[in-house]
Design an enzyme around this catalytic site. Structure first.
Site, PDB file in Angstrom:
ATOM      1  N   LYS A  23     -41.276 -29.649   0.641  1.00  0.00           N
ATOM      2  CA  LYS A  23     -40.095 -29.072  -0.015  1.00  0.00           C
ATOM      3  C   LYS A  23     -39.222 -28.428   1.047  1.00  0.00           C
ATOM      4  O   LYS A  23     -39.704 -27.655   1.885  1.00  0.00           O
ATOM      5  CB  LYS A  23     -40.507 -28.016  -1.029  1.00  0.00           C
ATOM      6  CG  LYS A  23     -39.327 -27.550  -1.861  1.00  0.00           C
ATOM      7  CD  LYS A  23     -39.545 -26.199  -2.470  1.00  0.00           C
ATOM      8  CE  LYS A  23     -39.211 -25.121  -1.470  1.00  0.00           C
ATOM      9  NZ  LYS A  23     -39.311 -23.783  -2.051  1.00  0.00           N
TER      10      LYS A  23
HETATM   11  C1  5RP Z   1     -40.244 -19.468  -2.783  1.00  0.00           C
HETATM   12  C2  5RP Z   1     -40.294 -20.849  -3.182  1.00  0.00           C
HETATM   13  C3  5RP Z   1     -39.515 -21.251  -4.390  1.00  0.00           C
HETATM   14  O1  5RP Z   1     -40.379 -21.786  -5.314  1.00  0.00           O
HETATM   15  C4  5RP Z   1     -38.484 -22.269  -4.012  1.00  0.00           C
HETATM   16  O2  5RP Z   1     -37.607 -21.700  -3.068  1.00  0.00           O
HETATM   17  C5  5RP Z   1     -37.721 -22.856  -5.177  1.00  0.00           C
HETATM   18  O3  5RP Z   1     -37.041 -21.895  -5.868  1.00  0.00           O
HETATM   19  P1  5RP Z   1     -35.465 -21.690  -5.775  1.00  0.00           P
HETATM   20  O4  5RP Z   1     -34.851 -22.923  -6.400  1.00  0.00           O
HETATM   21  O5  5RP Z   1     -35.220 -20.453  -6.581  1.00  0.00           O
HETATM   22  O6  5RP Z   1     -35.081 -21.579  -4.324  1.00  0.00           O
HETATM   23  O7  5RP Z   1     -40.965 -21.651  -2.600  1.00  0.00           O
HETATM   24  O8  5RP Z   1     -40.785 -19.340  -1.516  1.00  0.00           O
END
Ligand code: 5RP
Length: 262
Positions: free
Chosen positions: A172
């Site tokens: 991610k």
């Molecule tokens: C926090 C994360 C979050 O789950 C990720 O950033 C996704 O959430 P958002 O769309 O609010 O950024 O990994 O560390």
């Protein structure tokens, strides 16, 4: 790839599209009761039917998610720091055996490339991949960005590639200009975070642009649960990710849902 790992990945990244709408509600592990997530049970109930997968901590899973729900769980297993201190010094917080007991479909941790915790968090990733391979559990690496880090293709490409080289099964990261290059240089599926709350139409455009550039979906939190109409927002994002809707079509879905909710 091991059949168990492949099968679990297919539960998350839907085979028809190879994509996922992952609902991220793990923010409390370092932010505490974030706006929109004060009562996770209430936030989650109307959104779960539209999510392909759910990213959260074991505490919220145990206490706020009904066990009868059929949704693949992506369990956050890193933490140990808070917004008040050095965020990058994360360690592993859940044993693989407990992740399996909780029926996790994948485990996830943050890596902090270029920050103080770089070495420790990259070694955490390598260790977690070893554990995941033992039991057939895929690992999602989250490329966290420090306060001083620019989110450009050069930096994100570096972090994503390192994650894949260390064995992450999917990654991610953040969307950026030149994202197609980041996708090209990362030999595992990439999903994007939504980031801080932005106007709904911009968040829809963000998801659309990422998917057009080759992202395998989104891992979105604040732009859904902090929206004026969270249910409309997740449906709009779902249309973009799983049905190839245009920004205009998805915006209409959001507008209609918001209108109906008023
Ligand atoms: C926090 C994360 C979050 O789950 C990720 O950033 C996704 O959430 P958002 O769309 O609010 O950024 O990994 O560390």
């Amino acid at each position: 790839m091991d059949w168990g790992i492949s099968n679990r990945l297919c539960r998350i990244l839907k085979p028809a599209t190879g994509r996922t709408v992952m609902l991220a509600v793990d923010h409390g592990y370092f932010l505490g009761p974030t706006s929109g997530l004060e009562e996770p049970r209430k936030t989650l109930a109307p959104l779960l039917p539209y999510a392909d997968s759910l990213m959260l901590t074991r505490g919220v899973l145990r206490n706020c998610v009904p066990p009868g729900i059929d949704i693949p769980i992506v369990l956050r297993v890193s933490g140990g720091t808070s917004i008040l201190t050095e965020l990058s010094a994360e360690g592993l917080t859940v044993a693989m055996e407990d992740a399996i007991r909780l029926n996790a479909c994948a485990v996830t941790l943050s890596i902090f490339v270029g920050a103080e915790g770089e070495r420790e968090t990259l070694l955490n990733l390598a260790h977690l991949v070893d554990e995941g391979e033992k039991y057939g559990i895929p690992v999602l690496a989250v490329t966290a960005v420090g306060k001083d880090m620019v989110r450009d293709a050069r930096y994100l490409g570096l972090a994503c590639r390192i994650a894949a080289e260390l064995g992450a099964h999917f990654v991610k990261t953040y969307f950026c200009e030149g994202f197609d290059g980041v996708v090209r240089d990362t030999p595992v599926p990439l999903i994007i975070a939504g980031g801080k709350k932005i106007p709904e139409k911009e968040a829809i455009l963000l998801a659309w642009s990422a998917v057009q550039a080759g992202a395998s979906g989104v891992d979105m939190g604040r732009n859904i649960f902090q929206s004026e109409c969270p249910g409309g927002m997740i449906r709009a994002i779902r249309a973009v990710v799983q049905e190839n809707a245009s920004v205009e079509q998805a915006s209409k879905i959001y507008d209609q849902a918001r209108g109906a909710a008023q």
